[in-house]
Design an enzyme around this catalytic site. Structure first.
Site, PDB file in Angstrom:
ATOM      1  N   TYR A 295       0.890  -1.104  -0.112  1.00  0.00           N
ATOM      2  CA  TYR A 295       0.046  -0.018   0.024  1.00  0.00           C
ATOM      3  C   TYR A 295       0.756   1.271   0.085  1.00  0.00           C
ATOM      4  O   TYR A 295       1.876   1.371   1.041  1.00  0.00           O
ATOM      5  CB  TYR A 295      -0.891  -0.099   1.167  1.00  0.00           C
ATOM      6  CG  TYR A 295      -2.052   0.943   1.300  1.00  0.00           C
ATOM      7  CD1 TYR A 295      -2.166   1.991   0.326  1.00  0.00           C
ATOM      8  CD2 TYR A 295      -3.054   0.848   2.304  1.00  0.00           C
ATOM      9  CE1 TYR A 295      -3.264   2.937   0.568  1.00  0.00           C
ATOM     10  CE2 TYR A 295      -4.107   1.738   2.386  1.00  0.00           C
ATOM     11  CZ  TYR A 295      -4.261   2.839   1.595  1.00  0.00           C
ATOM     12  OH  TYR A 295      -5.170   3.468   1.490  1.00  0.00           O
ATOM     13  N   CYS A 296       0.705   2.084  -1.042  1.00  0.00           N
ATOM     14  CA  CYS A 296       1.412   3.403  -0.969  1.00  0.00           C
ATOM     15  C   CYS A 296       2.943   3.119  -1.130  1.00  0.00           C
ATOM     16  O   CYS A 296       3.417   2.541  -1.932  1.00  0.00           O
ATOM     17  CB  CYS A 296       0.957   4.281   0.153  1.00  0.00           C
ATOM     18  SG  CYS A 296       1.402   6.102   0.027  1.00  0.00           S
ATOM     19  N   VAL A 297       3.545   3.758  -0.042  1.00  0.00           N
ATOM     20  CA  VAL A 297       5.180   3.730  -0.157  1.00  0.00           C
ATOM     21  C   VAL A 297       5.560   2.394  -0.174  1.00  0.00           C
ATOM     22  O   VAL A 297       6.755   1.844  -0.713  1.00  0.00           O
ATOM     23  CB  VAL A 297       5.694   4.556   0.956  1.00  0.00           C
ATOM     24  CG1 VAL A 297       5.073   4.267   2.263  1.00  0.00           C
ATOM     25  CG2 VAL A 297       7.045   4.589   0.975  1.00  0.00           C
ATOM     26  N   GLY A 299       3.885  -0.212  -1.411  1.00  0.00           N
ATOM     27  CA  GLY A 299       3.801  -0.878  -2.702  1.00  0.00           C
ATOM     28  C   GLY A 299       4.997  -0.402  -3.464  1.00  0.00           C
ATOM     29  O   GLY A 299       5.353  -1.148  -4.372  1.00  0.00           O
TER      30      GLY A 299
END
Length: 564
Positions: A295-297, A299
């Site tokens: 998720y986000c960073v 990812g």
């Protein structure tokens, strides 16, 4: 030809051979943005509109009828109370402010000598300025505040001042009442055990609720910029609980909030932590591979992890990879690019003198991206109106900040956001292994939020240009959080799938040929995941937290999520 920028000499005779002899001359040079024809026309329009507003305010019967407003003005939540339209004075204040704001922002497009990046930075700063000076943010120009002040004898302002002083003392805007939510009591309540702990993370294994579970377990890597329980809010919103109920053995990494002991932590350490978590699960459950979500960073980091595994011929340790609003190409990373110039990086380095960046600075940055919703809304409601705080678990999570390792943060902003090195094969390395995203052939599910202000959908789309394995791209309604945390039971939003996404050369082409489905995209992801799994196994033995070789350390949600 006469020079239009030179003043005419009244003693000089007119030139009969020139057609310009009788033409008017300008006594000063034309300055774009100041006295050019387009600017003067806009100024005249503004003057006439202002005059009309004054006429309506002083005598609504004689003033010109109000022009039909643009849809975005009608939807502006700041002015939804009817008094902003029904009362002539406040209608004038509202319209004058909106006209001024629109013209100020529109004027940026006419400014010359600015690069596109500089123009965007100026637009961002101007937008925040006009949001700050909204009449809703001041007691004497907000009719609801004036009404409440008279009604309560000023008690609303007294309560608001107390809250303002408390927030100034803690260095952060309060979004929910203190003590209203507690980790492990109201949120992050999915049953499980911490089964592995390192100085950087805790690994939580959740208890199965089905007799059979999918053969391949799932490990979720949430961002360390925030607490992991964004995916485990109240039970009805929890992605983790929902995934467990679908028969998936779920593991989640809970990252430690940085302190002075983590001053040497860099990106390599987070990649190593992801690989360690993958191998811990593989060994503990005796399985060859895992499914992974980043998720986000996290990812972005998962993409680097997959590249490193591919370079080491270990790509088969991850059966599939899912990316929630994650970027790898930062050329279109949106408004966060305004915070990565040399001066900004130098300031962040000074703020990280103890080896870590206080999470309140990051929270303030993210709040600026949506200042009306996350700053000025609370100025009006909690400081001026003295209203009680909303009981909203998502807002509690938003204010539950985590600190970031200073070295990691500096390199992340410099190498990825500013210099965009991740998509340049071999430009970065982890543990001596060059990163090359074009080697990643792991099946991937990529989710983007249509209204995401942190990881813009157009930026997330760029991952499709770099991975070479099979990829399913899903565009979800809403933004960075609500676009992800959208359980099927809510019946909210929608998502788009394009059956020919691999033929689309841009997000716009993807959208043009996409099919819209109402509701949550979670079931689509589950179907995609099951198609890449090898059946089911009984939910016994090591599938129960603490019953296999991974001993239970403490109940979920663990200790790191509670650490300040």
């Amino acid at each position: 030809m006469a020079d239009p920028t030179r003043a005419a000499d009244p003693a000089a005779p007119a030139d009969p051979a020139s057609n310009d002899a009788a033409a008017p001359t300008m006594p000063w040079p034309v300055v774009p943005g100041l006295n050019d024809p387009e600017t003067l026309t806009r100024a005249c329009t503004l003057w006439m509109d202002t005059l009309s507003l004054w006429q309506r305010a002083l005598d609504p019967r004689q003033g010109a009828p109000a022009a039909e407003e643009a849809p975005d003005r009608a939807r502006d939540k700041r002015f939804r109370d009817a008094v902003w339209r029904d009362h002539p004075v406040f209608d004038w204040i509202r319209r004058s402010y909106l006209d001024f704001s629109d013209r100020l922002i529109a004027g940026i497009d006419t400014m010359e000598g600015l690069s596109p990046r500089e123009q965007e930075r100026l637009r961002f700063a101007t937008r925040n300025f006009v949001q700050a000076i909204s009449p809703t943010n001041f007691p004497l120009t907000n009719p609801k505040v004036l009404e409440e002040t008279v009604k309560t004898g000023g008690e609303n302002l007294v309560r608001g001042m107390e809250r303002l002083m408390a927030d100034l003392n803690r260095g952060q805007i309060t979004h929910t009442e203190a003590g209203r939510f507690e980790v492990g009591r109201d949120i992050a309540t999915t049953p499980g055990q911490v089964v592995h702990r390192t100085p950087l993370y805790e690994l939580i294994q959740y208890s199965p609720t089905t007799e059979q579970v999918m053969t391949t377990p799932l490990v979720i890597f949430p961002p360390w910029i925030n607490r992991f329980y964004i995916l485990d809010l109240s039970p009805e919103k929890s992605f983790i609980r929902w995934a467990v109920e679908q028969g998936i053995t779920v593991f989640v990494v809970s990252w430690k909030s940085a302190d002075a002991t983590m001053k040497e932590v860099v990106w390599d350490d987070y990649v190593a932590a992801q690989m360690d978590a993958i191998d811990t699960i593989r060994t503990g459950l005796d399985v060859p591979s895992v499914h992974a979500i980043g998720y986000c960073v996290a990812g972005t980091t998962l993409a680097a992890t997959l590249s490193v595994l591919a370079a080491k011929d270990q790509a088969d340790r991850v059966a599939s990879a899912t990316f929630f609003t994650a970027q790898v190409d930062f050329s279109k990373a949106g408004e966060l690019l305004h915070f990565v110039d040399d001066d900004q990086l130098a300031m962040l380095e000074r703020l990280s003198a103890d080896g870590y960046l206080d999470g309140r600075y990051m929270a303030a940055t993210f709040n600026l991206l949506r200042a009306n919703d996350l700053i000025w809304n609370y100025v009006t409601n909690n400081y001026l109106l003295g209203q009680d705080y909303a009981a909203f678990d998502l807002l509690h999570w938003n204010g539950d900040t985590t600190n970031l390792p200073g070295k990691w943060h500096q390199s992340y902003l410099r190498d990825l956001y500013r210099d965009n090195l991740l998509v340049q094969p071999g430009a970065l390395s982890v543990g001596g292994t060059p990163i090359d995203l074009t080697r990643v052939a792991t099946p991937a599910y990529v989710q983007a939020g249509r209204e995401d202000h942190i990881a813009p959908a157009e930026s997330v789309w760029e991952v499709t240009r770099h991975f070479r394995g099979p990829l399913r791209f899903v565009l979800a309604g809403s933004g960075h959080i609500a676009g992800v945390v959208n359980p099927p039971s809510s019946g909210k939003y929608q998502y788009w799938i394009n059956p020919k996404a691999n033929e689309a050369s841009s997000l716009a082409e993807f959208v043009e040929g996409a099919e819209e489905t109402r509701g949550s995209w979670w079931p689509d992801w589950l179907e995609w995941l099951r198609a890449r799994d090898g059946g089911t196994v009984p939910a016994t033995g090591a599938r129960l937290p603490g019953k296999g070789s991974l001993a239970a350390i403490e109940p979920a949600p663990g200790s790191y999520v509670r650490a300040r």
